[in-house]
Enzyme design. Structure first.
Site, PDB file in Angstrom:
ATOM      1  N   TRP A  36      41.001  37.448  29.707  1.00 48.52           N
ATOM      2  CA  TRP A  36      40.937  36.254  30.570  1.00 48.52           C
ATOM      3  C   TRP A  36      39.907  36.402  31.692  1.00 48.52           C
ATOM      4  O   TRP A  36      39.788  37.481  32.283  1.00 48.52           O
ATOM      5  CB  TRP A  36      42.312  36.041  31.199  1.00 48.52           C
ATOM      6  CG  TRP A  36      42.332  35.119  32.367  1.00 48.52           C
ATOM      7  CD1 TRP A  36      41.992  35.427  33.663  1.00 48.52           C
ATOM      8  CD2 TRP A  36      42.704  33.745  32.374  1.00 48.52           C
ATOM      9  NE1 TRP A  36      42.137  34.319  34.467  1.00 48.52           N
ATOM     10  CE2 TRP A  36      42.577  33.266  33.700  1.00 48.52           C
ATOM     11  CE3 TRP A  36      43.158  32.844  31.391  1.00 48.52           C
ATOM     12  CZ2 TRP A  36      42.875  31.956  34.074  1.00 48.52           C
ATOM     13  CZ3 TRP A  36      43.461  31.538  31.771  1.00 48.52           C
ATOM     14  CH2 TRP A  36      43.314  31.112  33.098  1.00 48.52           C
ATOM     15  N   MET A  37      39.227  35.297  31.996  1.00 51.81           N
ATOM     16  CA  MET A  37      38.320  35.265  33.148  1.00 51.81           C
ATOM     17  C   MET A  37      38.556  33.981  33.937  1.00 51.81           C
ATOM     18  O   MET A  37      38.710  32.921  33.348  1.00 51.81           O
ATOM     19  CB  MET A  37      36.882  35.266  32.621  1.00 51.81           C
ATOM     20  CG  MET A  37      35.822  35.122  33.677  1.00 51.81           C
ATOM     21  SD  MET A  37      34.166  35.272  32.929  1.00 51.81           S
ATOM     22  CE  MET A  37      33.853  33.572  32.579  1.00 51.81           C
ATOM     23  N   ASP A  39      37.518  32.759  38.336  1.00 53.25           N
ATOM     24  CA  ASP A  39      36.402  32.547  39.281  1.00 53.25           C
ATOM     25  C   ASP A  39      35.243  33.544  39.202  1.00 53.25           C
ATOM     26  O   ASP A  39      35.464  34.756  39.069  1.00 53.25           O
ATOM     27  CB  ASP A  39      36.900  32.687  40.727  1.00 53.25           C
ATOM     28  CG  ASP A  39      38.149  31.922  41.001  1.00 53.25           C
ATOM     29  OD1 ASP A  39      38.609  31.176  40.145  1.00 53.25           O
ATOM     30  OD2 ASP A  39      38.677  32.083  42.120  1.00 53.25           O
TER      31      ASP A  39
HETATM   32  C1  FRU Z   1      40.800  30.034  42.457  1.00 54.49           C
HETATM   33  C2  FRU Z   1      41.792  31.120  42.767  1.00 54.49           C
HETATM   34  C3  FRU Z   1      41.420  31.841  44.056  1.00 54.49           C
HETATM   35  C4  FRU Z   1      42.047  33.191  43.872  1.00 54.49           C
HETATM   36  C5  FRU Z   1      41.876  33.419  42.397  1.00 54.49           C
HETATM   37  C6  FRU Z   1      42.974  34.207  41.764  1.00 54.49           C
HETATM   38  O1  FRU Z   1      40.666  29.733  41.122  1.00 54.49           O
HETATM   39  O2  FRU Z   1      43.089  30.580  42.837  1.00 54.49           O
HETATM   40  O3  FRU Z   1      41.810  31.174  45.226  1.00 54.49           O
HETATM   41  O4  FRU Z   1      41.400  34.151  44.644  1.00 54.49           O
HETATM   42  O5  FRU Z   1      41.801  32.150  41.792  1.00 54.49           O
HETATM   43  O6  FRU Z   1      42.656  34.576  40.458  1.00 54.49           O
END
Ligand code: FRU
Length: 495
Positions: A36-37, A39
């Site tokens: 999974w990926m 941000d």
């Molecule tokens: C945004 C988020 C960020 C958090 C990350 C966790 O997509 O919710 O705020 O750091 O994903 O994976």
């Protein structure tokens, strides 16, 4: 020192990542090595190369305890995979995840990462709460050592009313005077988001400078993943709001991406003037930018959205893609986006057709494919001027992905209802593009599992993931009424 948790992740990705054939991935959009990926993180220049980290759970195609995956490139198009950079391995501050953050090159040649450490604790009433603090790690572009003094920012560093449960996603950069700045998302006492600015002389010791801007319950709730930079004489604040409600045709993606354009006053305050969505498609979230050595502001986003992540192919071995890196400009108070110019280097020969009359459906010699860069210009002709124009992509007998323009409404719609997604949830998105006397220019970049549409030289961008079989590669054009069309198509070639 590489912790046991990080070594396990590195061994896992090294063992299983190579089993995924190249053809089962996009040709030039970033995907996780395995699993999974979400941000993009730490999008930055380091030792003359562009580095990108990403929110990563190698062990499944579901979100899980967050690691940082890692890739780098010289040209934004061909990426080299590197071993995972961070694992959640510190009981004191990140045992439940290394959430999003930024990176920069220190003057001594080392690379500084700043991320949100997450630790779950049970409160007195039995509820589980996530304590979020900011942490740093320093390394050489491959291996990183978490700082002994972590966390470097915690509840005590928040302004009054700021929530320690929603305090995340530091984006860091170097100020003109050599000190470091961090823009960090936070939730305020009114339950909606704000972006806080912190300053540090050494990257380790940080103090609150001011609030850059706050949502005040107007654009979504919690503002995630902020970025803040000057561009074309203006000041730009980017945020990704949770719980976004629409305003007209703006902000429909669920979890939104919002660009606030304004100026900085003499005392350094951000004065917001225009607010717009960043991407008008279905799959885009949490973008981050960097400044290239030749002065371009380039943005990359997660080409997914939390609201649509349930729609994944069965038995997937990777899930989540990044958008193509996009060059940003501000013109007349609006954000413009175009694919990085380096993409042009991968264009094959041009297939072009000019002044083609379209009335009903046509296909044209040489116009098909799934990895391509195509620009279609449409204009009215004759008495029965067209009321709608459709481009059907990734098409076979059963499938197509449709980009439709309606000149009278001035709207473009992306429809991926028949694009191989397993469920019939809402797969369409419409957005306003204005009416230029029935003329429109649509640049479409396709890469096996996605399309990104850039309207009228980047005035709007819209992204959508698709899962149609690769054999569905026909493209046709269709008009209700009469239209005249030019098409220029390049296959994008990677050996
Ligand atoms: C945004 C988020 C960020 C958090 C990350 C966790 O997509 O919710 O705020 O750091 O994903 O994976």
């Amino acid at each position: 020192m590489i912790s046991e948790a990080l070594q396990k992740a590195r061994d896992f990705e090294a063992q299983y990542g190579p089993h995924i054939p190249d053809k089962e991935r996009p040709a030039f959009h970033i995907t996780p090595t395995i699993g999974w990926m979400n941000d993009p993180n730490g999008f930055s220049v380091y030792k003359g190369e562009y580095h990108l980290f990403y929110q990563y759970h190698p062990y499944s195609c579901e979100w899980g305890p967050m690691h940082w995956g890692h890739v780098k490139t010289k040209d934004f198009i061909r990426w080299e995979r590197l071993p995972a950079a961070l694992a959640p391995d510190q009981e004191k501050y990140d045992t439940n995840g290394c959430f999003s953050g930024g990176a920069l090159e220190l003057p001594d040649g080392r690379q500084l990462l700043m991320y949100t450490g997450v630790r779950r604790v049970r409160s007195e009433d039995g509820a589980l709460q996530e304590i979020q603090t900011q942490c740093v790690a320093i390394g050489d572009g491959l291996d990183y050592e978490k700082y002994d003094g972590n966390p470097v920012l915690a509840a005590g560093d928040l302004p009054e009313g700021g929530s320690a449960l929603d305090f995340r996603d530091p984006k860091i950069w170097r100020d003109a005077d050599g000190s470091y700045l961090a823009a960090i998302g936070n939730r305020t006492a009114d339950t909606s988001g704000a972006v806080l600015l912190y300053r540090s002389a050494d990257g380790l010791h940080w103090t609150l400078e001011r609030e850059i801007d706050a949502c005040r319950n107007q654009y979504g709730k919690m503002w995630e993943c902020p970025d803040y930079f000057p561009l074309d004489g203006r000041q730009v604040l980017i945020v990704s709001p949770q719980e976004m409600t629409p305003i007209g045709l703006e902000f429909h993606a669920g979890n939104g991406t919002v660009c606030l354009i304004g100026d900085e006053s003499e005392d350094g305050r951000f004065v917001r003037q225009n607010v717009q969505a960043i991407d008008y498609g279905i799959d885009f979230y949490a973008p981050q930018t960097l400044l290239t050595p030749d002065g371009r502001r380039v943005m990359i986003g997660w080409m997914q959205n939390w609201n649509t992540v349930g729609g994944k192919p069965r038995q997937c071995r990777w899930f989540g893609q990044m958008s193509i890196p996009r060059e940003l400009t501000v013109k007349n108070g609006r954000l413009y986006q175009l694919p990085v110019r380096e993409l042009d280097n991968y264009r094959g020969p041009c297939v072009s057709h000019h002044n083609i009359p379209v009335s009903g459906e046509v296909n044209l010699p040489g116009i098909q494919g799934r990895v391509l860069d195509m620009t279609v210009t449409v204009r009215p002709i004759g008495h029965d001027s067209y009321r709608w124009f459709r481009i059907h992509l990734a098409k076979d007998g059963q499938h197509d992905t449709v980009v439709r323009y309606r000149p009278e409404e001035g709207t473009v719609k992306i429809d991926r209802t028949r694009s191989g997604l397993p469920w019939d949830i809402v797969h369409t998105r419409s957005f306003f593009v204005g009416n230029r006397e029935g003329e429109i220019k649509l640049r479409i970049v396709m890469d096996r599992f996605s399309l990104e549409v850039f309207v009228n030289d980047g005035e709007q961008a819209a992204s959508a993931v698709i899962y149609t079989e690769q054999s569905a590669d026909a493209i046709t054009f269709e008009a209700g009424g009469s239209a005249l069309m030019d098409v220029e198509k390049y296959d994008l070639l990677f050996d």
